[in-house]
Design a protein around this motif. Structure first.
Motif, PDB file in Angstrom:
ATOM      1  N   GLN A 154      26.531  25.069  56.933  1.00  0.00           N
ATOM      2  CA  GLN A 154      26.227  26.064  55.893  1.00  0.00           C
ATOM      3  C   GLN A 154      27.491  26.344  55.087  1.00  0.00           C
ATOM      4  OE1 GLN A 154      25.194  29.633  58.231  1.00  0.00           O
ATOM      5  NE2 GLN A 154      27.182  30.476  57.709  1.00  0.00           N
ATOM      6  N   THR A 175      17.799  27.397  50.485  1.00  0.00           N
ATOM      7  CA  THR A 175      17.614  28.201  51.696  1.00  0.00           C
ATOM      8  C   THR A 175      18.882  29.010  51.918  1.00  0.00           C
ATOM      9  OG1 THR A 175      16.329  26.370  52.610  1.00  0.00           O
ATOM     10  CG2 THR A 175      16.966  28.121  54.121  1.00  0.00           C
ATOM     11  N   ARG A 189      20.693  33.033  53.539  1.00  0.00           N
ATOM     12  CA  ARG A 189      20.608  34.298  54.268  1.00  0.00           C
ATOM     13  C   ARG A 189      21.546  35.304  53.604  1.00  0.00           C
ATOM     14  NH1 ARG A 189      18.460  34.355  59.515  1.00  0.00           N
ATOM     15  NH2 ARG A 189      18.241  32.345  60.557  1.00  0.00           N
ATOM     16  N   THR A 243      22.914  38.918  54.822  1.00  0.00           N
ATOM     17  CA  THR A 243      22.892  39.819  55.979  1.00  0.00           C
ATOM     18  C   THR A 243      24.054  40.802  55.909  1.00  0.00           C
ATOM     19  OG1 THR A 243      24.102  38.142  57.230  1.00  0.00           O
ATOM     20  CG2 THR A 243      21.740  38.209  57.535  1.00  0.00           C
ATOM     21  N   ARG A 302      17.174  40.755  52.116  1.00  0.00           N
ATOM     22  CA  ARG A 302      18.268  41.044  53.050  1.00  0.00           C
ATOM     23  C   ARG A 302      17.762  41.176  54.491  1.00  0.00           C
ATOM     24  NH1 ARG A 302      20.548  45.672  53.044  1.00  0.00           N
ATOM     25  NH2 ARG A 302      22.622  44.966  53.709  1.00  0.00           N
ATOM     26  N   ASN A 303      18.599  40.712  55.427  1.00  0.00           N
ATOM     27  CA  ASN A 303      18.382  40.932  56.865  1.00  0.00           C
ATOM     28  C   ASN A 303      16.983  40.530  57.337  1.00  0.00           C
ATOM     29  OD1 ASN A 303      20.994  41.968  57.215  1.00  0.00           O
ATOM     30  ND2 ASN A 303      20.348  44.029  56.634  1.00  0.00           N
ATOM     31  N   LYS A 304      16.583  39.322  56.985  1.00  0.00           N
ATOM     32  CA  LYS A 304      15.281  38.823  57.392  1.00  0.00           C
ATOM     33  C   LYS A 304      15.407  37.971  58.664  1.00  0.00           C
ATOM     34  CE  LYS A 304      12.884  40.842  54.345  1.00  0.00           C
ATOM     35  NZ  LYS A 304      13.722  42.032  54.360  1.00  0.00           N
ATOM     36  N   TYR A 330      14.086  35.144  59.453  1.00  0.00           N
ATOM     37  CA  TYR A 330      14.224  33.720  59.142  1.00  0.00           C
ATOM     38  C   TYR A 330      14.929  33.569  57.797  1.00  0.00           C
ATOM     39  CZ  TYR A 330      10.698  33.210  62.801  1.00  0.00           C
ATOM     40  OH  TYR A 330      10.022  33.256  63.993  1.00  0.00           O
ATOM     41  N   PRO A 331      15.541  32.407  57.540  1.00  0.00           N
ATOM     42  CA  PRO A 331      16.171  32.210  56.230  1.00  0.00           C
ATOM     43  C   PRO A 331      15.160  32.355  55.091  1.00  0.00           C
ATOM     44  CG  PRO A 331      16.848  30.490  57.765  1.00  0.00           C
ATOM     45  CD  PRO A 331      15.751  31.258  58.441  1.00  0.00           C
ATOM     46  N   GLY A 351      11.069  35.160  54.188  1.00  0.00           N
ATOM     47  CA  GLY A 351      11.901  35.181  55.384  1.00  0.00           C
ATOM     48  C   GLY A 351      11.250  35.811  56.599  1.00  0.00           C
ATOM     49  N   HIS A 395      26.850  36.259  52.515  1.00  0.00           N
ATOM     50  CA  HIS A 395      25.935  35.432  51.718  1.00  0.00           C
ATOM     51  C   HIS A 395      26.109  33.985  52.178  1.00  0.00           C
ATOM     52  CE1 HIS A 395      26.516  39.016  49.134  1.00  0.00           C
ATOM     53  NE2 HIS A 395      25.263  38.785  48.755  1.00  0.00           N
ATOM     54  N   ASP A 396      25.134  33.481  52.927  1.00  0.00           N
ATOM     55  CA  ASP A 396      25.206  32.133  53.506  1.00  0.00           C
ATOM     56  C   ASP A 396      24.152  31.224  52.885  1.00  0.00           C
ATOM     57  OD1 ASP A 396      27.192  32.976  55.298  1.00  0.00           O
ATOM     58  OD2 ASP A 396      25.689  33.712  56.702  1.00  0.00           O
TER      59      ASP A 396
END
Length: 346
Positions: free
Chosen positions: A8, A38, A40, A42, A124-126, A128-129, A148, A186-187
């Protein structure tokens, strides 16, 4: 501030005032295209900042104030805006903003004065991606999003559509992110690009292959970075030998590999809750589709019977063996009751 690794890229870490971006090295020559991204987002806070942007621009973006990238771009940006600058309580949201290279982004109003299309989605903060599919075909830009909550890669929902949109014939794809007073990680896990062609048209042969010399240079750059990263990881492990194997105490999250993951009792309970909620979510979506089909069918029945009543009311003589007017009205009432009950269930 972007940190690439083998699986990632962390565009920004959850520290204040960070900016990072990744851009393609070569221009895309696709007339029509589709990208699947895709990612994330978080963070520990109830709200986060600033957000993430996916770009298609005539020139590579430099560092700047628009989600980590430069202002006055020629092309389009799809912004995943976490922070509610204008106080309208419509964030996190997804905003499509075009630019001809001459306009400054209206950050204070969350781009609402310049938005070509938008939708409100919490990314945010889901569990799954989050997945995003952006399609540009015959001057129409469409944005679909997977929220997500499900591992189903094809469970997309419509977000935004912009018609009659003229974009540069060639351009660079990019992704950027920024943090402010508040901060998120932020990934980006993947960024896939596809060429679209009209039915019946021959697919043009690629004439912009990266030269072998450049490929070797890029590979050498990555290997050099990987060595530096491994060296830092070893130094970190030496300096923090007392916390090895204790989950939750490592401060550099991007050093963790799949082998380092450890599932505690609470982690397992949370995962089971997420999986259970995901199954409920999928079942409800399936029920919703089935109920829509039933309602459409019932409405067609009512319409057909109503047309028959109208014909009889117009003076068509009854023929032997046909049902009576009263029987038809009973059928209509029954069908209307079915529609009412199905609507209540829905």
């Amino acid at each position: 501030d972007a940190i690439p690794s083998a699986d990632q890229i962390r565009i920004t870490t959850s520290l204040k005032s960070q900016r990072g971006s990744v851009w393609t090295k070569n221009k895309s020559i696709f007339e029509y295209w589709e990208v699947e991204v895709t990612f994330r987002v978080t963070g520990r806070g109830r709200i986060g900042a600033d957000g993430l942007a996916i770009w298609f621009t005539e020139e590579q973006g430099l560092e700047g104030p628009v989600f980590g990238a430069a202002d006055k771009w020629n092309g389009v940006g799809i912004f995943f805006d976490s922070f509610d600058n204008d106080g309208k309580k419509n964030n996190p949201g997804v905003i499509v903003v075009g630019n001809n290279g001459k306009i400054l982004y209206d950050h204070q109003n969350d781009g609402s004065t310049q938005a070509l299309a938008s939708c409100q989605r919490d990314f945010r903060n889901k569990p799954y991606p989050v997945r995003v599919k952006i399609t540009y075909y015959q001057k129409t830009l469409t944005v679909l999003i997977n929220n997500g909550f499900t591992p189903d890669k094809e469970d997309y929902e419509f977000c935004a559509k912009v018609e009659d949109m003229a974009l540069p014939s060639q351009g660079y794809f990019g992704i950027s992110a920024a943090t402010g007073g508040l901060a998120d990680d932020h990934d980006v896990l993947s960024f896939l690009t596809f060429q679209l062609t009209e039915p019946g048209k021959e697919v043009p042969t690629p004439d912009a292959e990266i030269p072998q010399k450049d490929k070797e240079k890029y590979q050498e750059e990555f290997e050099h970075f990987q060595q530096e990263l491994d060296k830092k990881k070893e130094e970190f492990q030496k300096d923090h030998a007392d916390v090895q194997g204790q989950p939750g105490k490592t401060t550099c999250a991007f050093f963790l590999s799949a082998d380092d993951l450890f599932e505690t009792v609470s982690d397992r309970e949370l995962r089971q809750i997420f999986e259970g909620q995901n199954r409920i979510h999928l079942e409800i979506k399936q029920l919703n589709r089935q109920l829509d089909m039933i309602l459409d069918e019932q409405r067609r029945y009512v319409s057909a019977v109503t047309d028959e009543i109208a014909k009889r009311g117009a003076g068509f003589p009854g023929q032997q063996g046909q049902v009576s007017q009263q029987e038809i009205e009973t059928v209509v009432k029954t069908q209307e009751e079915v529609i009412r009950q199905v609507n209540e269930i829905r």
